[in-house]
Design an enzyme around this catalytic site. Structure first.
Site, PDB file in Angstrom:
ATOM      1  N   GLY A  54      -1.184   1.535  -3.196  1.00  0.00           N
ATOM      2  CA  GLY A  54       0.230   1.818  -3.085  1.00  0.00           C
ATOM      3  C   GLY A  54       0.570   2.562  -1.804  1.00  0.00           C
ATOM      4  O   GLY A  54      -0.269   3.227  -1.193  1.00  0.00           O
ATOM      5  N   SER A  55       1.809   2.443  -1.389  1.00  0.00           N
ATOM      6  CA  SER A  55       2.306   3.226  -0.262  1.00  0.00           C
ATOM      7  C   SER A  55       2.536   4.667  -0.715  1.00  0.00           C
ATOM      8  O   SER A  55       2.424   5.006  -1.883  1.00  0.00           O
ATOM      9  CB  SER A  55       3.600   2.616   0.263  1.00  0.00           C
ATOM     10  N   GLY A  56       2.860   5.512   0.257  1.00  0.00           N
ATOM     11  CA  GLY A  56       3.106   6.909  -0.053  1.00  0.00           C
ATOM     12  C   GLY A  56       1.931   7.816   0.203  1.00  0.00           C
ATOM     13  O   GLY A  56       2.012   9.021  -0.077  1.00  0.00           O
ATOM     14  N   HIS A  57       0.832   7.258   0.727  1.00  0.00           N
ATOM     15  CA  HIS A  57      -0.386   8.050   0.919  1.00  0.00           C
ATOM     16  C   HIS A  57      -0.847   8.077   2.373  1.00  0.00           C
ATOM     17  O   HIS A  57      -1.992   8.443   2.638  1.00  0.00           O
ATOM     18  CB  HIS A  57      -1.512   7.488   0.060  1.00  0.00           C
ATOM     19  N   ASP A  86      -5.056  -2.056  -9.409  1.00  0.00           N
ATOM     20  CA  ASP A  86      -5.768  -2.527  -8.225  1.00  0.00           C
ATOM     21  C   ASP A  86      -6.985  -3.353  -8.632  1.00  0.00           C
ATOM     22  O   ASP A  86      -7.261  -4.401  -8.029  1.00  0.00           O
ATOM     23  CB  ASP A  86      -6.226  -1.334  -7.367  1.00  0.00           C
ATOM     24  N   HIS A 124      -1.086  10.834  -7.730  1.00  0.00           N
ATOM     25  CA  HIS A 124       0.172  10.288  -8.262  1.00  0.00           C
ATOM     26  C   HIS A 124       0.788  11.236  -9.286  1.00  0.00           C
ATOM     27  O   HIS A 124       1.718  10.858  -9.990  1.00  0.00           O
ATOM     28  CB  HIS A 124      -0.068   8.934  -8.925  1.00  0.00           C
TER      29      HIS A 124
END
Length: 333
Positions: free
Chosen positions: A55-58, A111, A221
């Site tokens: 996921g994005s955001g990392h 994933d 998360h």
């Protein structure tokens, strides 16, 4: 919600556009959806491909580590959401140079499911592939059940060591896979969170935590940690985090490790160096040598305030691969 954005639904794609515009010599967008980041120049013919996704955001995780000496391609999901099956397939195809592809990513259910399906689909086309899961978060499961652990900042060490092996001409898929598993088995992490973060699409904090509280072991998360309580001193936090990781890996006097003190997003370098100061002193007192330490933002959680500590046990093989050349906006060696 205060964020620098246009529309929340465009957050990921505009981020990828900006990365490629800023670093056209490193990154390119590809794939049917445009949600794959690949090397600007593909690897050499006969090279084992190394792909990841998440996921994005990392950032810099996962997408930022696409470059020679690291990843060949990365499938990109929405913020805190796994990549789609089609993007996993496109990432594998972008990385394939005829010697097979290693799928190297964190141990998260979505994933795993999508990359497993992508592996089955690409194998129908004759592509050879293998999987290594990164499961380094000691707070998420016991040592006896470590296969259930989350993958967190330790994946950065896995990318670097595995990517260096894959750059060696003649290295086979089996050899690259062996090195990846060896690196993952010798790595452990734990984090501590002080504040939450806001996912753009949600527009509100992912969790709540008191002004004077921290949570030890919280996931990237917002997954539950080990305990929640009053904020402790930096030295006390460092001592607890280090002891939990050392106990898990069984590291003792005379060994060599690389240490990563990582910001979860908002924690400044000053505070990271205060933590590193304490960790380095504790390790020196225990007779453990530090090799190529990393202090900075390597695996974040949007604007979460907090930090993680990762130890990578090294032997001659792993240390040489860790020190091997790589060059991207988020790693230079």
């Amino acid at each position: 919600m205060k964020k620098i954005l246009n529309q929340p639904d465009d957050y990921v794609d505009e981020t990828l556009d900006g990365m490629c515009a800023a670093h056209p010599d490193v990154y390119r967008r590809t794939g049917e959806s445009g949600r794959v980041i690949a090397r600007a120049e593909p690897g050499f013919e006969g090279k084992v491909g190394v792909v990841s996704g998440g996921g994005s955001g990392h950032l810099p995780l996962f997408t930022g580590y696409v470059s020679p000496g690291l990843l060949d391609a990365c499938a990109v999901g929405n913020v805190f959401a796994g990549p789609a099956i089609g993007d996993c397939v496109d990432a594998m195809r972008a990385a394939d140079q005829g010697a097979g592809v290693l799928r190297l990513y964190g141990n998260y259910g979505g994933d795993r499911m999508n990359f497993d399906m992508a592996g089955e689909l690409t194998e129908l086309d004759g592509m050879r592939s293998a999987t290594v899961l990164v499961a380094d978060d000691v707070a998420s499961a016991s040592h006896e059940e470590r296969a259930k652990r989350r993958g967190v900042a330790g994946v950065v060490y896995a990318y670097k060591i595995t990517g260096a092996k894959a750059e060696q001409r003649g290295a086979s898929l089996e050899e690259v896979t062996r090195v990846a598993r060896k690196a993952v088995d010798a790595c452990a992490s734990i984090g501590v969170a002080l504040t939450s973060c806001i996912v753009p699409e949600a527009g509100m904090p992912s969790f709540t935590i008191g002004d004077h509280e921290i949570e030890m072991g919280m996931g990237i998360h917002g997954e539950p940690g080990i305990w929640r309580g009053e904020l402790k001193s930096a030295d006390a936090l460092a001592a607890e985090m280090l002891q939990r990781v050392l106990n898990d890996l069984g590291i003792g006097a005379g060994e060599r490790v690389s240490v990563m003190v990582n910001s979860l997003g908002a924690t400044p370098y000053e505070e990271l160096y205060i933590l590193y100061r304490a960790v380095s002193r504790e390790l020196a007192a225990k007779g453990v040598s530090i090799v190529a330490p990393l202090v900075g933002r390597y695996a974040t959680s949007m604007e979460m305030t907090g930090a993680s500590l990762t130890l990578q046990r090294l032997d001659g093989e792993l240390e040489a691969l860790l020190r091997a050349p790589a060059n991207c906006p988020f790693w230079r060696s």
